[in-house]
Design a protein around this motif. Structure first.
Motif, mmCIF file in Angstrom:
data_model
loop_
_atom_site.group_PDB
_atom_site.id
_atom_site.type_symbol
_atom_site.label_atom_id
_atom_site.label_comp_id
_atom_site.label_asym_id
_atom_site.label_seq_id
_atom_site.Cartn_x
_atom_site.Cartn_y
_atom_site.Cartn_z
ATOM 1 N N MET A 1 0.841 -1.174 0.000
ATOM 2 C CA MET A 1 0.000 0.000 0.000
ATOM 3 C C MET A 1 0.884 1.234 0.000
ATOM 4 O O MET A 1 0.996 1.949 0.973
ATOM 5 C CB MET A 1 -0.919 -0.025 1.226
ATOM 6 C CG MET A 1 -1.965 1.036 1.191
ATOM 7 S SD MET A 1 -3.136 0.805 2.523
ATOM 8 C CE MET A 1 -2.963 2.358 3.318
ATOM 9 N N ARG A 4 -0.607 6.921 -2.430
ATOM 10 C CA ARG A 4 -1.038 8.019 -1.557
ATOM 11 C C ARG A 4 -2.487 8.371 -1.855
ATOM 12 O O ARG A 4 -2.976 8.184 -2.957
ATOM 13 C CB ARG A 4 -0.158 9.234 -1.762
ATOM 14 C CG ARG A 4 1.284 8.984 -1.334
ATOM 15 C CD ARG A 4 2.139 10.192 -1.545
ATOM 16 N NE ARG A 4 2.224 11.161 -0.490
ATOM 17 C CZ ARG A 4 2.738 10.970 0.710
ATOM 18 N NH1 ARG A 4 3.158 9.790 1.052
ATOM 19 N NH2 ARG A 4 2.834 11.942 1.574
ATOM 20 N N LYS A 5 -3.146 8.901 -0.846
ATOM 21 C CA LYS A 5 -4.538 9.327 -1.004
ATOM 22 C C LYS A 5 -4.571 10.522 -1.942
ATOM 23 O O LYS A 5 -3.907 11.526 -1.732
ATOM 24 C CB LYS A 5 -5.123 9.698 0.358
ATOM 25 C CG LYS A 5 -6.569 10.168 0.279
ATOM 26 C CD LYS A 5 -7.087 10.527 1.630
ATOM 27 C CE LYS A 5 -6.857 11.959 1.986
ATOM 28 N NZ LYS A 5 -7.406 12.948 1.127
ATOM 29 N N PHE A 11 -10.946 10.222 3.094
ATOM 30 C CA PHE A 11 -10.025 9.216 3.623
ATOM 31 C C PHE A 11 -10.709 7.868 3.774
ATOM 32 O O PHE A 11 -10.157 6.833 3.433
ATOM 33 C CB PHE A 11 -9.452 9.681 4.969
ATOM 34 C CG PHE A 11 -8.419 8.751 5.518
ATOM 35 C CD1 PHE A 11 -7.140 8.723 4.989
ATOM 36 C CD2 PHE A 11 -8.724 7.880 6.549
ATOM 37 C CE1 PHE A 11 -6.181 7.853 5.489
ATOM 38 C CE2 PHE A 11 -7.777 7.007 7.048
ATOM 39 C CZ PHE A 11 -6.506 7.004 6.509
ATOM 40 N N GLU A 12 -11.945 7.899 4.265
ATOM 41 C CA GLU A 12 -12.662 6.647 4.501
ATOM 42 C C GLU A 12 -12.870 5.879 3.200
ATOM 43 O O GLU A 12 -12.622 4.677 3.128
ATOM 44 C CB GLU A 12 -13.993 6.904 5.186
ATOM 45 C CG GLU A 12 -14.721 5.619 5.532
ATOM 46 C CD GLU A 12 -16.006 5.868 6.276
ATOM 47 O OE1 GLU A 12 -16.690 4.882 6.566
ATOM 48 O OE2 GLU A 12 -16.317 7.036 6.575
ATOM 49 N N SER A 13 -13.300 6.542 2.164
ATOM 50 C CA SER A 13 -13.539 5.829 0.910
ATOM 51 C C SER A 13 -12.224 5.335 0.305
ATOM 52 O O SER A 13 -12.174 4.283 -0.317
ATOM 53 C CB SER A 13 -14.287 6.719 -0.083
ATOM 54 O OG SER A 13 -13.494 7.838 -0.423
ATOM 55 N N PHE A 14 -11.141 6.081 0.492
ATOM 56 C CA PHE A 14 -9.830 5.670 -0.009
ATOM 57 C C PHE A 14 -9.379 4.387 0.681
ATOM 58 O O PHE A 14 -8.963 3.427 0.031
ATOM 59 C CB PHE A 14 -8.824 6.803 0.201
ATOM 60 C CG PHE A 14 -7.417 6.437 -0.152
ATOM 61 C CD1 PHE A 14 -7.033 6.327 -1.485
ATOM 62 C CD2 PHE A 14 -6.486 6.196 0.836
ATOM 63 C CE1 PHE A 14 -5.733 5.975 -1.815
ATOM 64 C CE2 PHE A 14 -5.193 5.856 0.504
ATOM 65 C CZ PHE A 14 -4.812 5.746 -0.821
ATOM 66 N N VAL A 15 -9.495 4.346 1.995
ATOM 67 C CA VAL A 15 -9.088 3.166 2.761
ATOM 68 C C VAL A 15 -9.994 1.983 2.438
ATOM 69 O O VAL A 15 -9.524 0.852 2.239
ATOM 70 C CB VAL A 15 -9.091 3.466 4.278
ATOM 71 C CG1 VAL A 15 -8.884 2.210 5.083
ATOM 72 C CG2 VAL A 15 -8.020 4.497 4.605
ATOM 73 N N ASP A 16 -11.294 2.213 2.376
ATOM 74 C CA ASP A 16 -12.234 1.140 2.042
ATOM 75 C C ASP A 16 -11.913 0.535 0.679
ATOM 76 O O ASP A 16 -11.973 -0.687 0.500
ATOM 77 C CB ASP A 16 -13.669 1.652 2.065
ATOM 78 C CG ASP A 16 -14.177 1.937 3.468
ATOM 79 O OD1 ASP A 16 -13.587 1.382 4.422
ATOM 80 O OD2 ASP A 16 -15.143 2.699 3.610
ATOM 81 N N ARG A 17 -11.572 1.384 -0.270
ATOM 82 C CA ARG A 17 -11.240 0.893 -1.609
ATOM 83 C C ARG A 17 -9.974 0.042 -1.570
ATOM 84 O O ARG A 17 -9.900 -1.019 -2.191
ATOM 85 C CB ARG A 17 -11.063 2.062 -2.578
ATOM 86 C CG ARG A 17 -10.792 1.623 -4.015
ATOM 87 C CD ARG A 17 -10.830 2.785 -5.005
ATOM 88 N NE ARG A 17 -10.010 3.912 -4.636
ATOM 89 C CZ ARG A 17 -8.687 4.005 -4.878
ATOM 90 N NH1 ARG A 17 -8.070 3.034 -5.494
ATOM 91 N NH2 ARG A 17 -8.013 5.068 -4.516
ATOM 92 N N GLN A 18 -8.973 0.489 -0.812
ATOM 93 C CA GLN A 18 -7.728 -0.263 -0.682
ATOM 94 C C GLN A 18 -7.990 -1.651 -0.080
ATOM 95 O O GLN A 18 -7.466 -2.659 -0.550
ATOM 96 C CB GLN A 18 -6.738 0.506 0.207
ATOM 97 C CG GLN A 18 -6.254 1.803 -0.383
ATOM 98 C CD GLN A 18 -5.188 1.570 -1.418
ATOM 99 O OE1 GLN A 18 -4.386 0.656 -1.303
ATOM 100 N NE2 GLN A 18 -5.174 2.408 -2.445
ATOM 101 N N ILE A 19 -8.820 -1.693 0.966
ATOM 102 C CA ILE A 19 -9.136 -2.968 1.625
ATOM 103 C C ILE A 19 -9.913 -3.874 0.676
ATOM 104 O O ILE A 19 -9.632 -5.070 0.566
ATOM 105 C CB ILE A 19 -9.910 -2.717 2.933
ATOM 106 C CG1 ILE A 19 -8.994 -2.041 3.956
ATOM 107 C CG2 ILE A 19 -10.463 -4.026 3.497
ATOM 108 C CD1 ILE A 19 -9.699 -1.579 5.206
#
Length: 133
Positions: A1, A4-5, A11-19
């Motif tokens: 990972m 970068r965002k 931030f939440e949607s960025f992290v959710d997408r990564q997961i």
């Protein structure tokens, strides 16, 4: 990972997408403990949890060497009396007797050892007596 965002993305949607992407690739399936409950989930919180876990993984003892050997000798005697065969009794006692012999030759730091080697024949006699009862 290492990505970068991007600006303008929450931030939440960025992290959710990564997961989600990692899950789809199967990155989480090869992790140790996958599909198993967390061992410490129900345990009370301990501030030193990481240190204690590290010490356990590295094989460090909290007890001084002399006391650790006393504990090991007690455990060995119990294991010998619960063993299934005379061969197991002899193996258990021989192993701990070697450690006791080494500690008697060169006493470990800490409190006095206060141990002598196990008399294998006497323990075997007690083992046989417990089997006949």
């Amino acid at each position: 990972m290492t990505e970068r965002k991007p600006p303008g993305v929450s931030f939440e949607s960025f992290v959710d997408r990564q997961i989600r992407q990692a899950t789809e690739r199967g990155d989480f399936e090869s992790l140790p403990g996958y599909g198993k409950p967390l061992a410490s989930l129900d345990a009370p919180y301990d501030e030193l949890w990481w240190i204690k876990g590290k010490m356990h993984r590295e094989g460090f003892a909290v007890l001084p060497p002399a006391l650790a050997l006393r504990k090991e000798a007690e455990d060995a005697r119990e294991a010998a009396l619960a063993a299934r065969s005379e061969r197991q009794v002899r193996d258990i006692l021989t192993t701990v007797n070697e450690k006791i012999r080494a500690a008697l030759r060169r006493p470990p730091p800490g409190p006095p050892l206060g141990l002598t080697e196990f008399d294998v024949d006497a323990v075997l006699a007690a083992w046989r007596a417990a089997r006949t009862d």
